[in-house]
Design a protein around this motif. Structure first.
Motif, PDB file in Angstrom:
ATOM      1  N   LEU A 189       2.637  -4.143   3.257  1.00  0.00           N
ATOM      2  CA  LEU A 189       4.012  -3.475   3.064  1.00  0.00           C
ATOM      3  C   LEU A 189       2.930  -2.025   3.219  1.00  0.00           C
ATOM      4  CD1 LEU A 189       6.800  -4.396   0.962  1.00  0.00           C
ATOM      5  CD2 LEU A 189       6.801  -5.152   3.722  1.00  0.00           C
ATOM      6  N   VAL A 190       3.747  -1.327   3.934  1.00  0.00           N
ATOM      7  CA  VAL A 190       2.758   0.150   3.849  1.00  0.00           C
ATOM      8  C   VAL A 190       4.640   1.200   3.345  1.00  0.00           C
ATOM      9  CG1 VAL A 190       1.398   2.097   4.512  1.00  0.00           C
ATOM     10  CG2 VAL A 190       0.886  -0.660   5.579  1.00  0.00           C
ATOM     11  N   HIS A 191       4.682   1.726   2.655  1.00  0.00           N
ATOM     12  CA  HIS A 191       5.417   2.470   1.508  1.00  0.00           C
ATOM     13  C   HIS A 191       4.852   3.571   1.728  1.00  0.00           C
ATOM     14  CE1 HIS A 191       9.475   3.185   0.653  1.00  0.00           C
ATOM     15  NE2 HIS A 191       9.121   3.000  -0.822  1.00  0.00           N
ATOM     16  N   ASP A 192       5.913   4.823   2.226  1.00  0.00           N
ATOM     17  CA  ASP A 192       5.197   6.167   1.997  1.00  0.00           C
ATOM     18  C   ASP A 192       5.688   6.076   0.152  1.00  0.00           C
ATOM     19  OD1 ASP A 192       4.698   6.735   4.443  1.00  0.00           O
ATOM     20  OD2 ASP A 192       6.394   6.963   4.824  1.00  0.00           O
ATOM     21  N   ALA A 193       4.927   7.521  -1.032  1.00  0.00           N
ATOM     22  CA  ALA A 193       5.309   7.719  -1.749  1.00  0.00           C
ATOM     23  C   ALA A 193       6.846   8.335  -1.948  1.00  0.00           C
ATOM     24  CB  ALA A 193       4.307   7.971  -2.626  1.00  0.00           C
ATOM     25  N   LEU A 215       1.103  -1.557   0.395  1.00  0.00           N
ATOM     26  CA  LEU A 215       0.245   0.245  -0.011  1.00  0.00           C
ATOM     27  C   LEU A 215       0.791   1.210   0.343  1.00  0.00           C
ATOM     28  CD1 LEU A 215      -2.988  -1.302   3.114  1.00  0.00           C
ATOM     29  CD2 LEU A 215      -2.747  -1.312   0.779  1.00  0.00           C
ATOM     30  N   VAL A 216       0.440   2.361  -1.151  1.00  0.00           N
ATOM     31  CA  VAL A 216       1.348   3.237  -1.066  1.00  0.00           C
ATOM     32  C   VAL A 216       0.341   4.532  -0.868  1.00  0.00           C
ATOM     33  CG1 VAL A 216       2.832   4.603  -2.720  1.00  0.00           C
ATOM     34  CG2 VAL A 216       2.713   1.972  -3.064  1.00  0.00           C
ATOM     35  N   PRO A 217       0.923   5.352   0.350  1.00  0.00           N
ATOM     36  CA  PRO A 217       0.000   6.066   0.646  1.00  0.00           C
ATOM     37  C   PRO A 217       0.596   7.481  -0.433  1.00  0.00           C
ATOM     38  CG  PRO A 217       0.876   5.619   2.630  1.00  0.00           C
ATOM     39  CD  PRO A 217       1.556   4.986   1.596  1.00  0.00           C
ATOM     40  N   ALA A 218       0.081   7.958  -0.800  1.00  0.00           N
ATOM     41  CA  ALA A 218       0.700   9.173  -1.774  1.00  0.00           C
ATOM     42  C   ALA A 218      -0.720  10.349  -1.959  1.00  0.00           C
ATOM     43  CB  ALA A 218       0.758   8.659  -2.923  1.00  0.00           C
ATOM     44  N   ALA A 219      -1.398  10.750  -0.883  1.00  0.00           N
ATOM     45  CA  ALA A 219      -2.391  11.263  -1.202  1.00  0.00           C
ATOM     46  C   ALA A 219      -2.264  12.558  -0.279  1.00  0.00           C
ATOM     47  CB  ALA A 219      -3.714  10.736  -0.232  1.00  0.00           C
ATOM     48  N   GLY A 220      -1.362  12.770   0.424  1.00  0.00           N
ATOM     49  CA  GLY A 220      -0.778  14.092   1.066  1.00  0.00           C
ATOM     50  C   GLY A 220      -0.660  15.013   0.328  1.00  0.00           C
ATOM     51  N   ILE A 274      -1.469   2.375  -4.253  1.00  0.00           N
ATOM     52  CA  ILE A 274      -2.107   3.270  -4.502  1.00  0.00           C
ATOM     53  C   ILE A 274      -3.101   4.222  -3.680  1.00  0.00           C
ATOM     54  CG2 ILE A 274       0.277   5.649  -5.458  1.00  0.00           C
ATOM     55  CD1 ILE A 274       0.787   4.105  -7.432  1.00  0.00           C
ATOM     56  N   MET A 275      -2.613   4.874  -3.117  1.00  0.00           N
ATOM     57  CA  MET A 275      -3.719   6.043  -2.561  1.00  0.00           C
ATOM     58  C   MET A 275      -3.385   7.059  -2.873  1.00  0.00           C
ATOM     59  SD  MET A 275      -3.175   3.106  -0.671  1.00  0.00           S
ATOM     60  CE  MET A 275      -2.544   3.629   1.316  1.00  0.00           C
ATOM     61  N   VAL A 276      -4.260   7.775  -3.833  1.00  0.00           N
ATOM     62  CA  VAL A 276      -3.691  10.058  -3.676  1.00  0.00           C
ATOM     63  C   VAL A 276      -4.574  10.463  -3.376  1.00  0.00           C
ATOM     64  CG1 VAL A 276      -2.048   8.769  -5.722  1.00  0.00           C
ATOM     65  CG2 VAL A 276      -4.747   9.113  -6.597  1.00  0.00           C
ATOM     66  N   PRO A 277      -4.342  11.450  -3.955  1.00  0.00           N
ATOM     67  CA  PRO A 277      -5.949  12.378  -3.435  1.00  0.00           C
ATOM     68  C   PRO A 277      -6.496  11.624  -4.354  1.00  0.00           C
ATOM     69  CG  PRO A 277      -4.766  13.733  -3.493  1.00  0.00           C
ATOM     70  CD  PRO A 277      -3.586  12.376  -4.073  1.00  0.00           C
ATOM     71  N   ALA A 278      -8.144  12.129  -4.661  1.00  0.00           N
ATOM     72  CA  ALA A 278      -9.369  11.721  -5.030  1.00  0.00           C
ATOM     73  C   ALA A 278      -9.493  12.101  -5.945  1.00  0.00           C
ATOM     74  CB  ALA A 278     -10.821  12.504  -4.164  1.00  0.00           C
ATOM     75  N   GLU A 279      -9.329  13.987  -6.575  1.00  0.00           N
ATOM     76  CA  GLU A 279      -9.373  14.007  -7.985  1.00  0.00           C
ATOM     77  C   GLU A 279      -8.029  13.787  -8.528  1.00  0.00           C
ATOM     78  OE1 GLU A 279      -9.049  15.789  -5.550  1.00  0.00           O
ATOM     79  OE2 GLU A 279      -7.416  16.863  -5.199  1.00  0.00           O
ATOM     80  N   LEU A 280      -7.181  12.831  -8.711  1.00  0.00           N
ATOM     81  CA  LEU A 280      -5.675  12.905  -9.683  1.00  0.00           C
ATOM     82  C   LEU A 280      -5.861  10.774  -9.779  1.00  0.00           C
ATOM     83  CD1 LEU A 280      -3.238  14.790  -7.766  1.00  0.00           C
ATOM     84  CD2 LEU A 280      -4.426  15.394  -9.672  1.00  0.00           C
ATOM     85  N   VAL A 281      -7.257   9.989  -9.178  1.00  0.00           N
ATOM     86  CA  VAL A 281      -7.291   8.956  -9.563  1.00  0.00           C
ATOM     87  C   VAL A 281      -7.104   8.327 -11.167  1.00  0.00           C
ATOM     88  CG1 VAL A 281      -8.858   6.702  -9.074  1.00  0.00           C
ATOM     89  CG2 VAL A 281      -8.740   8.582  -7.029  1.00  0.00           C
ATOM     90  N   SER A 282      -7.481   9.217 -11.502  1.00  0.00           N
ATOM     91  CA  SER A 282      -8.006   8.553 -13.138  1.00  0.00           C
ATOM     92  C   SER A 282      -6.011   9.345 -13.956  1.00  0.00           C
ATOM     93  CB  SER A 282      -9.029   9.513 -14.097  1.00  0.00           C
ATOM     94  OG  SER A 282      -9.106  10.568 -13.464  1.00  0.00           O
ATOM     95  N   THR A 283      -6.439  10.497 -13.589  1.00  0.00           N
ATOM     96  CA  THR A 283      -5.100  10.871 -13.904  1.00  0.00           C
ATOM     97  C   THR A 283      -3.823   9.869 -13.660  1.00  0.00           C
ATOM     98  OG1 THR A 283      -5.577  13.036 -13.258  1.00  0.00           O
ATOM     99  CG2 THR A 283      -3.289  13.031 -14.254  1.00  0.00           C
ATOM    100  N   SER A 330      -6.207   7.230   3.971  1.00  0.00           N
ATOM    101  CA  SER A 330      -5.490   6.640   3.049  1.00  0.00           C
ATOM    102  C   SER A 330      -4.849   5.330   3.676  1.00  0.00           C
ATOM    103  CB  SER A 330      -4.400   7.591   2.916  1.00  0.00           C
ATOM    104  OG  SER A 330      -4.694   9.011   2.571  1.00  0.00           O
ATOM    105  N   VAL A 331      -4.274   4.814   4.446  1.00  0.00           N
ATOM    106  CA  VAL A 331      -4.125   3.585   5.047  1.00  0.00           C
ATOM    107  C   VAL A 331      -5.568   1.800   4.610  1.00  0.00           C
ATOM    108  CG1 VAL A 331      -2.606   1.936   5.947  1.00  0.00           C
ATOM    109  CG2 VAL A 331      -1.857   3.752   5.424  1.00  0.00           C
ATOM    110  N   ARG A 332      -6.084   3.016   5.239  1.00  0.00           N
ATOM    111  CA  ARG A 332      -7.308   2.424   5.591  1.00  0.00           C
ATOM    112  C   ARG A 332      -8.446   2.137   3.960  1.00  0.00           C
ATOM    113  NH1 ARG A 332      -9.114   4.539   9.215  1.00  0.00           N
ATOM    114  NH2 ARG A 332      -8.563   3.821  11.337  1.00  0.00           N
ATOM    115  N   ALA A 333      -7.936   3.260   2.815  1.00  0.00           N
ATOM    116  CA  ALA A 333      -8.812   3.332   1.790  1.00  0.00           C
ATOM    117  C   ALA A 333      -8.016   1.996   0.708  1.00  0.00           C
ATOM    118  CB  ALA A 333      -9.047   4.181   1.392  1.00  0.00           C
TER     119      ALA A 333
END
Ligand code: CTP
Ligand code: MG
Length: 229
Positions: free
Chosen positions: A105-109, A6-11, A51-60, A90-93
């Motif tokens: 694995l949880v790994h920061d982008a 899991l890659v938190p990238a939504a900050g 990968i977890m990203v800001p909602a508006e950037l999922v398709s990008t 984000s990790v929960r998602a």
């Protein structure tokens, strides 16, 4: 069992202060999240990346990775989902998007330059029977606790301290139980500790540093430039 990263990238990257969310800021020409995902895949021990990203950037993001992935390792599926307002959200998602995981694995982008060997070492420690594994480095500075008025309240023995990095690795059931607690934490192992479970430390790697400030970005950019000489 299946290893899902899991890659938190939504900050938002407030401390970096760039014009876009931090995980999308390029380092040596590639977005941090692309570098982080490439490192996970290059380890050879990851079966699926979420990968977890800001909602508006999922398709990008999905499009960005499709382009990057065609050459890299097309056999490793990469899923992109919307993260949340706090890292724990984000990790929960991400966990919800990985129902088949045996190991997580949880790994920061933002740890874009993490060597693939460190990823492999964390998974090896999980395979050896540890249910929670974190990379840690000795601390160079003396650390003090300080109260609200700026008065030092203590100096913990530095020899017993470690600066903790990612990837952090977990038995999937244990991490799901930890996230069911629904309390805030700055790292995933912290939640597991609240359950009373043992967390095992493996040697970290200085190159797994988190790109947080402009100084960190400067360091990451020059390290990548050196590598390419
Ligand atoms: N992260 C996330 N969802 C959030 C907050 C953070 O997925 N709501 C991710 C970040 O994208 C980053 C990692 O968690 O890859 C570590 O967080 P941090 O370094 O604090 O990144 P930001 O929160 O983006 O930065 P800042 O705190 O300076 O705003
Ligand atoms: Mg943050």
């Amino acid at each position: 069992g299946r290893v899902v990263a899991l890659v938190p990238a939504a900050g938002q990257g407030v401390r970096l202060g760039a014009s876009m969310p931090k995980a999308f800021v390029p380092v040596g020409g590639s977005p941090m999240l692309t570098l982080a995902v490439d490192g996970l895949i290059a380890s050879g021990v990851v079966d699926h990346v979420v990968i977890m990203v800001p909602a508006e950037l999922v398709s990008t993001t999905a499009a960005l990775l499709d382009r990057a992935q065609s050459s890299a390792a097309p056999e490793i599926p990469v899923t992109v989902v919307a993260g949340g307002s706090e890292r724990t959200d984000s990790v929960r998602a991400g966990l919800a998007a990985a129902p088949d995981a045996a190991l997580v694995l949880v790994h920061d982008a933002a740890r874009a330059l993490t060597p693939p060997a460190l990823v492999a070492q964390v998974v090896a420690a999980l395979r050896a029977g540890h249910r929670a594994v974190v990379p840690g480095l000795p601390v160079a500075d003396t650390i003090k606790s300080v109260d609200a008025s700026g008065v030092v309240t203590g100096t913990p023995d530095r020899a017993a301290l470690r600066a903790i990095q990612t990837p952090q690795g977990f038995d999937a059931e244990l991490l799901r139980a930890a996230y069911a607690l629904d309390v805030p934490a700055t790292d995933d192992a912290g939640l597991v500790e609240l359950l009373g479970a043992q967390v095992h430390v493996v040697p970290g790697d200085p190159r797994a540093f988190k790109i947080t400030t402009p100084l960190d970005l400067h360091l990451a950019t020059s390290l990548l430039a050196d590598d390419r000489v």
